[in-house]
Enzyme design. Structure first.
Site, PDB file in Angstrom:
ATOM      1  NE  ARG A 110      -3.900   0.651   1.887  1.00 55.73           N
ATOM      2  CZ  ARG A 110      -5.134   0.781   2.364  1.00 55.73           C
ATOM      3  NH1 ARG A 110      -5.358   1.593   3.376  1.00 55.73           N
ATOM      4  NH2 ARG A 110      -6.131   0.111   1.841  1.00 55.73           N
ATOM      5  CG  HIS A 137      -8.453   0.140  -2.906  1.00 53.40           C
ATOM      6  ND1 HIS A 137      -7.699  -0.978  -2.574  1.00 53.40           N
ATOM      7  CD2 HIS A 137      -9.147   0.472  -1.770  1.00 53.40           C
ATOM      8  CE1 HIS A 137      -7.925  -1.284  -1.304  1.00 53.40           C
ATOM      9  NE2 HIS A 137      -8.792  -0.424  -0.802  1.00 53.40           N
ATOM     10  CD  GLN A 140     -13.096  -1.684  -0.752  1.00 48.74           C
ATOM     11  OE1 GLN A 140     -12.206  -1.632   0.080  1.00 48.74           O
ATOM     12  NE2 GLN A 140     -14.319  -2.127  -0.469  1.00 48.74           N
ATOM     13  CG  ASP A 228     -13.646   6.475  -1.148  1.00 47.65           C
ATOM     14  OD1 ASP A 228     -13.660   6.331   0.099  1.00 47.65           O
ATOM     15  OD2 ASP A 228     -12.605   6.364  -1.833  1.00 47.65           O
ATOM     16  CB  CYS A 267     -13.813   1.377  -0.061  1.00 51.46           C
ATOM     17  SG  CYS A 267     -13.196   3.056   0.184  1.00 51.46           S
ATOM     18  NE  ARG A 295     -10.431  -5.177   0.580  1.00 55.25           N
ATOM     19  CZ  ARG A 295      -9.687  -4.153   1.007  1.00 55.25           C
ATOM     20  NH1 ARG A 295     -10.226  -3.125   1.610  1.00 55.25           N
ATOM     21  NH2 ARG A 295      -8.361  -4.135   0.770  1.00 55.25           N
TER      22      ARG A 295
HETATM   23  N1   CP Z   1     -11.209  -0.036   2.355  1.00 54.40           N
HETATM   24  C1   CP Z   1      -9.944  -0.110   2.788  1.00 54.40           C
HETATM   25  O1   CP Z   1      -9.015  -0.371   2.021  1.00 54.40           O
HETATM   26  O2   CP Z   1      -9.808   0.087   4.129  1.00 54.40           O
HETATM   27  P1   CP Z   1      -8.451   0.300   4.929  1.00 54.40           P
HETATM   28  O3   CP Z   1      -7.898   1.616   4.512  1.00 54.40           O
HETATM   29  O4   CP Z   1      -8.854   0.264   6.365  1.00 54.40           O
HETATM   30  O5   CP Z   1      -7.505  -0.825   4.569  1.00 54.40           O
HETATM   31  N1  NVA Z   2      -9.987   6.822  -1.391  1.00 52.83           N
HETATM   32  C1  NVA Z   2      -9.593   6.439  -0.059  1.00 52.83           C
HETATM   33  C2  NVA Z   2      -9.796   4.966   0.126  1.00 52.83           C
HETATM   34  C3  NVA Z   2      -9.438   4.450   1.478  1.00 52.83           C
HETATM   35  C4  NVA Z   2      -9.595   2.968   1.607  1.00 52.83           C
HETATM   36  C5  NVA Z   2      -8.155   6.806   0.176  1.00 52.83           C
HETATM   37  O1  NVA Z   2      -7.318   6.588  -0.731  1.00 52.83           O
HETATM   38  O2  NVA Z   2      -7.834   7.321   1.243  1.00 52.83           O
END
Ligand code: CP
Ligand code: NVA
Length: 310
Positions: A110, A137, A140, A228, A267, A295
Site C-alpha cells: 500500500r 484500489h 476493494q 467514498d 469502501c 475483503r
Molecule cells: N477499504 C480499505 O481499504 O480500508 P483500509 O484503509 O482500512 O484498509
Molecule cells: N480513497 C480512499 C480509500 C481508502 C480505503 C483513500 O485513498 O484514502
C-alpha cells in the site's frame, strides 16, 4: 502477461481471469459458513507460503483481511510499515523487491505513488499485489462486486452509480466495468472527475460509462450507488474538496431516486455526515459490512490466483 501473476490493476487482466477469481471467492465463502475464522480451507493453497505486506499509509481492512486471508489459505504473513524498513531511509524500491523476493512468496504493498508498486513488480520474482495506491484500489472492487452479487445476482448488465470524487477507488470501478459487463454512471464535480487515462482504459475494455456533474442523473434507476471519502489519504486541499463535493452527499433522498431495491457501497472508512449519512450507511440498502468482510474472501481468491491455484 508475464509468467508471474501480479495483481497490480484490473485493467491488464482478462475478464475470464477476474470472473474466475470472483467465482472462487463466492465458493470459498459459501464452503466455510459457521467455521471459526482462523481455520484453514481444506485445499490450503497457500500452505508453506508467506505473504509480506508493506504499508506506507494507514489501513484497517486491508491489513487484517490479508493477514486473515493468508491464515485461511494455510499460509502466513509478515507486516511492516515502510517507515520501519530501510526504504524509509532511502534504500531503493528495486533493491527491496530483490531481497524480499528471496524471502517470501508474494508481496502486497500500500503506497502513495502507484509507480512504487509498478517498480516493485517490475523487479520482483514473486507475485505483487496492489493494496491501494493513490491511483487505484483493485482488491476493494472485487469485494464490493462480491457483496453486490450476493444481494442482486450477477453484476453483468447491472448499473452502478459512483457519486463523488473521481479517485483511486473510482478508477478501479472504471477498470472493472468492461471486464465484468456493468454500466458505470459517474457523478463528480468537474475539478474532481476521474483521470482521462482511466476513462480511456474503461472504454478500451468495452465499458459503458457515463459522466455527469449531476448526482441525481447518475443514480436514477441504478442498481447500486457507491461513495467514498471526499479527502483521500495524501490529499491536501481539504477545504476545496469539501466545498466542491458537499452537493454529492449520499442521503436517503438520493438513494430513493435509485429505487427501493438499490444497494449502497462504500469502501470504508466512512466520514459520516460528509459523503454519506448515517441513515444510508446503517440502513437496509447498505452492503458496506458485507463488502468489508468480503475483503477476506476476495483476497483469498486473488492470492490463490497469484499462487497458480486458480
Ligand atoms: N477499504 C480499505 O481499504 O480500508 P483500509 O484503509 O482500512 O484498509
Ligand atoms: N480513497 C480512499 C480509500 C481508502 C480505503 C483513500 O485513498 O484514502
Amino acid at each position: 502477461m508475464s509468467a508471474l501473476r501480479h495483481f497490480v490493476d484490473l485493467w491488464p487482466l482478462e475478464p475470464e481471469t477476474l470472473r474466475a477469481i470472483l467465482d472462487d471467492a463466492h465458493r470459498r465463502k459459501a464452503a466455510r459458513v459457521g467455521w471459526p475464522r482462523g481455520r484453514a480451507d481444506p485445499d490450503a493453497p497457500a500452505a508453506g507460503r508467506t505473504l509480506a505486506m508493506i504499508f506506507e499509509k494507514n489501513s484497517t481492512r486491508t491489513r487484517f483481511s490479508f493477514d486473515a486471508a493468508m491464515r485461511q489459505l494455510g499460509g502466513a504473513s509478515i507486516i511492516s510499515t515502510g517507515a520501519d524498513m530501510q526504504i524509509g531511509r532511502g534504500e531503493t524500491i528495486e533493491d527491496t523487491a530483490r531481497v524480499l523476493s528471496r524471502m517470501v512468496d508474494a508481496v502486497m504493498l500500500r503506497t502513495n505513488g502507484h509507480d512504487t508498486v509498478e517498480r516493485f513488480a517490475a523487479v520482483a520474482d514473486v507475485p505483487v499485489i496492489n493494496g491501494l495506491t493513490g491511483a487505484s484500489h483493485p482488491c476493494q472492487i472485487l469485494a464490493d462486486l462480491m457483496a453486490l452479487e450476493e444481494r442482486c445476482g450477477p453484476v453483468a448488465g447491472k448499473t452502478i452509480a459512483w457519486v463523488g470524487d473521481g479517485n483511486n477507488v473510482c478508477a478501479s470501478y472504471l477498470h472493472a466495468a468492461g471486464k465484468f459487463g456493468f454500466r458505470l454512471n459517474i457523478a463528480s464535480p468537474a475539478d474532481y472527475s476521474p483521470a482521462l487515462i482511466d476513462l480511456a482504459r474503461a472504454v478500451e475494455a468495452g465499458g459503458q460509462i457515463s459522466l455527469t456533474e449531476d448526482p441525481q442523473e447518475a443514480v436514477r434507476g441504478a442498481d447500486c450507488v457507491v461513495a467514498d471519502t471526499w479527502v483521500s489519504m495524501g490529499d491536501v486541499d481539504y477545504d476545496e474538496r469539501v466545498s466542491a463535493l458537499t452537493p454529492y452527499q449520499v442521503d436517503d433522498d438520493l438513494m430513493d431516486l435509485a429505487g427501493p431495491r438499490a444497494a449502497f457501497l462504500h469502501c470504508l472508512p466512512a466520514h459520516r455526515g460528509e459523503e454519506v449519512t448515517d441513515e444510508v450507511l446503517d440502513g437496509p440498502r447498505s452492503l458496506v459490512w458485507d463488502a468489508a468482510e468480503n475483503r477476506i474472501h476476495a483476497q483469498k481468491s486473488i492470492l490463490a490466483w497469484c499462487f497458480g491455484a486458480i
